[in-house]
Design an enzyme around this catalytic site. Structure first.
Site, PDB file in Angstrom:
ATOM      1  CD  GLU A   5     -17.052 -34.780  53.131  1.00 22.91           C
ATOM      2  OE1 GLU A   5     -17.552 -34.354  54.136  1.00 22.91           O
ATOM      3  OE2 GLU A   5     -17.367 -34.829  51.982  1.00 22.91           O
ATOM      4  CB  CYS A  42     -19.770 -36.907  60.672  1.00 21.00           C
ATOM      5  SG  CYS A  42     -20.523 -37.300  59.502  1.00 21.00           S
ATOM      6  CD  GLU A  54     -17.654 -34.722  66.146  1.00 14.73           C
ATOM      7  OE1 GLU A  54     -16.440 -34.789  65.924  1.00 14.73           O
ATOM      8  OE2 GLU A  54     -18.401 -35.022  64.801  1.00 14.73           O
ATOM      9  CE  LYS A  90      -6.108 -46.024  58.910  1.00 18.48           C
ATOM     10  NZ  LYS A  90      -6.427 -47.053  59.973  1.00 18.48           N
TER      11      LYS A  90
HETATM   12  P1  NAP Z   1     -10.069 -40.192  63.379  1.00 17.17           P
HETATM   13  O1  NAP Z   1      -9.387 -40.537  64.590  1.00 17.17           O
HETATM   14  O2  NAP Z   1      -9.766 -39.001  62.792  1.00 17.17           O
HETATM   15  O3  NAP Z   1      -9.872 -41.423  62.392  1.00 17.17           O
HETATM   16  C1  NAP Z   1     -10.212 -41.557  61.033  1.00 17.17           C
HETATM   17  C2  NAP Z   1      -9.351 -42.376  60.417  1.00 17.17           C
HETATM   18  O4  NAP Z   1      -7.994 -41.818  59.995  1.00 17.17           O
HETATM   19  C3  NAP Z   1      -9.060 -43.744  61.070  1.00 17.17           C
HETATM   20  O5  NAP Z   1      -9.023 -44.662  59.883  1.00 17.17           O
HETATM   21  C4  NAP Z   1      -7.719 -43.574  61.670  1.00 17.17           C
HETATM   22  O6  NAP Z   1      -7.090 -44.786  61.863  1.00 17.17           O
HETATM   23  C5  NAP Z   1      -7.051 -42.609  60.639  1.00 17.17           C
HETATM   24  N1  NAP Z   1      -5.842 -41.841  61.211  1.00 17.17           N
HETATM   25  C6  NAP Z   1      -5.714 -41.536  62.575  1.00 17.17           C
HETATM   26  N2  NAP Z   1      -4.637 -40.758  62.416  1.00 17.17           N
HETATM   27  C7  NAP Z   1      -4.247 -40.519  61.217  1.00 17.17           C
HETATM   28  C8  NAP Z   1      -3.116 -39.885  60.793  1.00 17.17           C
HETATM   29  N3  NAP Z   1      -2.325 -39.046  61.536  1.00 17.17           N
HETATM   30  N4  NAP Z   1      -2.919 -39.775  59.456  1.00 17.17           N
HETATM   31  C9  NAP Z   1      -3.754 -40.316  58.774  1.00 17.17           C
HETATM   32  N5  NAP Z   1      -4.883 -41.108  59.032  1.00 17.17           N
HETATM   33  C10 NAP Z   1      -5.156 -41.373  60.340  1.00 17.17           C
HETATM   34  O7  NAP Z   1     -11.558 -40.201  63.520  1.00 17.17           O
HETATM   35  P2  NAP Z   1     -12.421 -41.241  64.221  1.00 17.17           P
HETATM   36  O8  NAP Z   1     -12.340 -41.227  65.752  1.00 17.17           O
HETATM   37  O9  NAP Z   1     -12.011 -42.630  63.670  1.00 17.17           O
HETATM   38  O10 NAP Z   1     -14.011 -40.925  63.640  1.00 17.17           O
HETATM   39  C11 NAP Z   1     -14.637 -40.000  64.141  1.00 17.17           C
HETATM   40  C12 NAP Z   1     -14.727 -38.479  63.596  1.00 17.17           C
HETATM   41  O11 NAP Z   1     -14.995 -38.540  62.004  1.00 17.17           O
HETATM   42  C13 NAP Z   1     -15.664 -37.722  64.127  1.00 17.17           C
HETATM   43  O12 NAP Z   1     -15.214 -36.603  64.594  1.00 17.17           O
HETATM   44  C14 NAP Z   1     -16.452 -37.678  63.272  1.00 17.17           C
HETATM   45  O13 NAP Z   1     -17.407 -36.470  63.124  1.00 17.17           O
HETATM   46  C15 NAP Z   1     -15.762 -37.623  61.893  1.00 17.17           C
HETATM   47  N6  NAP Z   1     -16.567 -38.032  60.678  1.00 17.17           N
HETATM   48  C16 NAP Z   1     -16.967 -37.240  59.771  1.00 17.17           C
HETATM   49  C17 NAP Z   1     -17.718 -37.587  58.704  1.00 17.17           C
HETATM   50  C18 NAP Z   1     -18.237 -36.670  57.485  1.00 17.17           C
HETATM   51  O14 NAP Z   1     -18.245 -37.030  56.544  1.00 17.17           O
HETATM   52  N7  NAP Z   1     -18.182 -35.556  57.961  1.00 17.17           N
HETATM   53  C19 NAP Z   1     -18.167 -39.045  58.518  1.00 17.17           C
HETATM   54  C20 NAP Z   1     -17.887 -39.829  59.541  1.00 17.17           C
HETATM   55  C21 NAP Z   1     -17.143 -39.390  60.650  1.00 17.17           C
HETATM   56  P3  NAP Z   1      -7.398 -45.718  63.134  1.00 17.17           P
HETATM   57  O15 NAP Z   1      -8.603 -45.592  63.749  1.00 17.17           O
HETATM   58  O16 NAP Z   1      -7.253 -47.037  62.626  1.00 17.17           O
HETATM   59  O17 NAP Z   1      -6.381 -45.217  64.267  1.00 17.17           O
END
Ligand code: NAP
Ligand code: MG
Length: 512
Positions: free
Chosen positions: A289, A323, A420, A215
């Site tokens: 991650e 990230c 963050e 997804k």
């Molecule tokens: P997020 O809100 O956690 O979303 C990540 C993914 O999870 C999206 O596809 C999101 O769907 C989905 N999601 C949301 N709620 C969920 C749930 N309850 N169960 C399962 N999946 C769910 O994060 P983001 O705002 O998209 O991304 C930013 C974050 O990612 C930052 O904190 C960043 O540090 C982290 N990040 C980490 C890495 C790494 O390798 N460590 C790499 C990139 C990003 P929707 O967005 O479609 O709602």
């Protein structure tokens, strides 16, 4: 709408030149004269985006069960790009069933050599479509074309090439042990590196003989859907890769599906914790991650101009939507004044604007909600008593754009130092001794990435050993390679992706 959101920003006249009241007007005017580029937009005429996308399940486009669709926009213009299916748990069930069938009937029975050929073909086709993928990535997510063209897409192809190479060599990866695939992998990715995160997830899963239900994030589904087209064109057996689009609930349905054997998640620590709780006791394997708050340690003996370039790359690259961004600068006291001055001068030269323009350094913030979140943190920083500095160049009229921002006068307990922000915002603290730098560097809940600048190799190793972060760059930052493992300590996650380490989460190992 965007105007209202930008009330806190310094203003510019119609030509984008800062008004005299702007805090850095003199420098900015001189710099505007020096750095006036003609627009060089990448043409988007030859790319093809459908008006409406369905799920990609079992090798074909499948209408969503409830018939509901969501919209993805271009955050630089706020214009609609396409509609995509909103996945329900029924859609996820269907995808998992098909992925299970493909796993049992075809993919897990293929030899490693045959699997490798398919993965190699996917890599080649990403290369062939590189230009289109880069443009769509920039349009859908807001990142500058220079990055999607030179970083995201080539690295995505490199990941597929790299893991294609492992597919028939698993016996060498795990000598004395037999590596069996797990089955169906549920993979959930964020919006900051949509195609690259897809590659990090899908390439090792396929190389080890698993099938996938992935997804993408709701603000950036398009390159995953283009990848679905690539899977069809590559003749990948039906059901090996399935793309189900939607929002958080769609992700949760994947996580909670009983027939999914492994969850690979990249995203926020908050959602990572929810996922870990939901799968506790189910026996599902998982890798997480998550977020980061990377420290950048600059010693007095560092080559200062190189350090300034490193800082720019560490935090302003991809609007700080990284990230592993270096969002906390720790600079040794003796050089702090000089370094901050040079940093501000360099920041003034950064060009913010149209992500499709090849001159652009800083593109659009990915979504309205992320823009608002960053603006809230800027307010928090000011309320915490920190001093805020922003560059004074022009911002586009529409879309979500944020000026590169520095905060000085911060203390370790401030929220802007601990949390963050995921935007182009850097906090600056000083230190006197290496021990103080280490103490401050480690003093957040995160441990994903860090950077050190010094002339002395011994200092890199001595300090580096004591920093709790999964990745450390020395005298550089944000360098990636598919052969290198990536992952975090503490609240930055569990498990490693990339390299040989990236194969482990996708296999069951037994002695031979
Ligand atoms: P997020 O809100 O956690 O979303 C990540 C993914 O999870 C999206 O596809 C999101 O769907 C989905 N999601 C949301 N709620 C969920 C749930 N309850 N169960 C399962 N999946 C769910 O994060 P983001 O705002 O998209 O991304 C930013 C974050 O990612 C930052 O904190 C960043 O540090 C982290 N990040 C980490 C890495 C790494 O390798 N460590 C790499 C990139 C990003 P929707 O967005 O479609 O709602
Ligand atoms: Mg979008």
């Amino acid at each position: 709408m965007a105007d209202k959101l930008k009330e806190t920003m310094p203003s510019n006249d119609v030509n984008g030149t800062p008004k005299p009241s702007s805090p850095n007007a003199d420098t900015a005017e001189q710099i505007t004269m020096l750095w006036e580029y003609s627009p060089a937009p990448e043409s988007s005429e030859h790319i093809s985006i459908s008006d409406k996308y369905h799920h990609f399940i079992g090798g074909e486009w499948v209408h969503p069960e409830k018939g509901r669709y969501m919209t993805t926009i271009n955050p630089a213009t706020e214009n609609k790009l396409a509609e995509f299916a909103e996945g329900t748990s029924e859609d996820v069930k269907r995808a998992v069933k098909v992925a299970r069938k493909a796993y049992e009937k075809s993919w897990s029975n293929l030899s490693g050599k045959e699997r490798g050929k398919y993965i190699f073909r996917l890599a080649r086709m990403i290369q062939e479509k590189a230009r289109e993928l880069a443009i769509i990535e920039s349009m859908d997510g807001g990142k500058p074309i220079r990055e999607s063209r030179d970083v995201d897409v080539p690295l995505a192809a490199a990941h597929f090439f790299y893991y294609a190479g492992w597919a028939d060599k698993l016996g060498y990866a795990f000598p004395g042990r037999k590596a069996d695939p797990l089955g169906v992998c549920g993979q959930i990715i964020p919006w900051n590196f949509p195609l690259l995160m897809l590659a990090w997830k899908i390439a090792p899963a396929l190389a080890t003989g698993n099938t996938v239900v992935l997804k993408p994030a709701e603000t950036t589904p398009l390159t995953a859907l283009k990848f679905a087209e690539i899977c069809m064109d590559a003749g990948l057996p039906d059901g090996v890769v399935n793309i189900v689009t939607g929002a958080g609930q769609t992700g949760a349905a994947i996580v909670n599906h009983p027939d999914v054997d492994k969850i690979a998640f990249t995203g926020s620590t908050e959602i990572g914790k929810i996922i870990q709780k939901s799968i506790a006791g189910t026996g599902k394997k998982f890798t997480l991650e998550l977020g980061g708050k990377g420290p950048l340690i600059i010693f007095e003996d560092a080559p200062i101009d190189q350090a300034v370039e490193g800082i720019i790359n560490a935090i302003f690259f991809n609007q700080g939507h990284v990230c592993c961004a270096g969002s906390r600068l720790l600079v040794q006291e003796g050089i702090s004044e000089k370094l901050i001055k040079k940093l501000k001068d360099r920041m003034e030269t950064l060009i913010i604007g149209d992500p499709l323009d090849k001159n652009t350094d800083i593109g659009a913030i990915n979504s309205r909600s992320q823009y608002e979140r960053i603006m809230k943190y800027l307010e928090t920083g000011k309320n915490e008593g920190a001093e805020m500095y922003q560059t004074s160049g022009s911002l586009p009229e529409n879309g979500y754009f944020c000026r590169p921002t520095l905060f000085t006068g911060v203390s370790q307990s401030n929220r802007i130092v601990q949390e963050e922000i995921f935007g182009p915002v850097l906090t600056i603290q000083t230190f006197r001794t290496p021990d103080e730098a280490i103490e401050k560097a480690n003093n957040t809940p995160y441990g994903l990435a860090s950077g050190i600048w010094t002339d002395k190799g011994s200092k890199i190793f001595k300090t580096g050993q004591k920093i709790r972060s999964g990745v450390m760059w020395a005298n550089t930052y944000n360098k990636f390679d598919p052969t290198a493992p990536f992952g975090g300590y503490k609240e930055s996650g569990l498990g490693r992706e990339g390299g040989l380490h990236g194969l482990y989460p996708y296999v069951n190992l037994t002695p031979v």
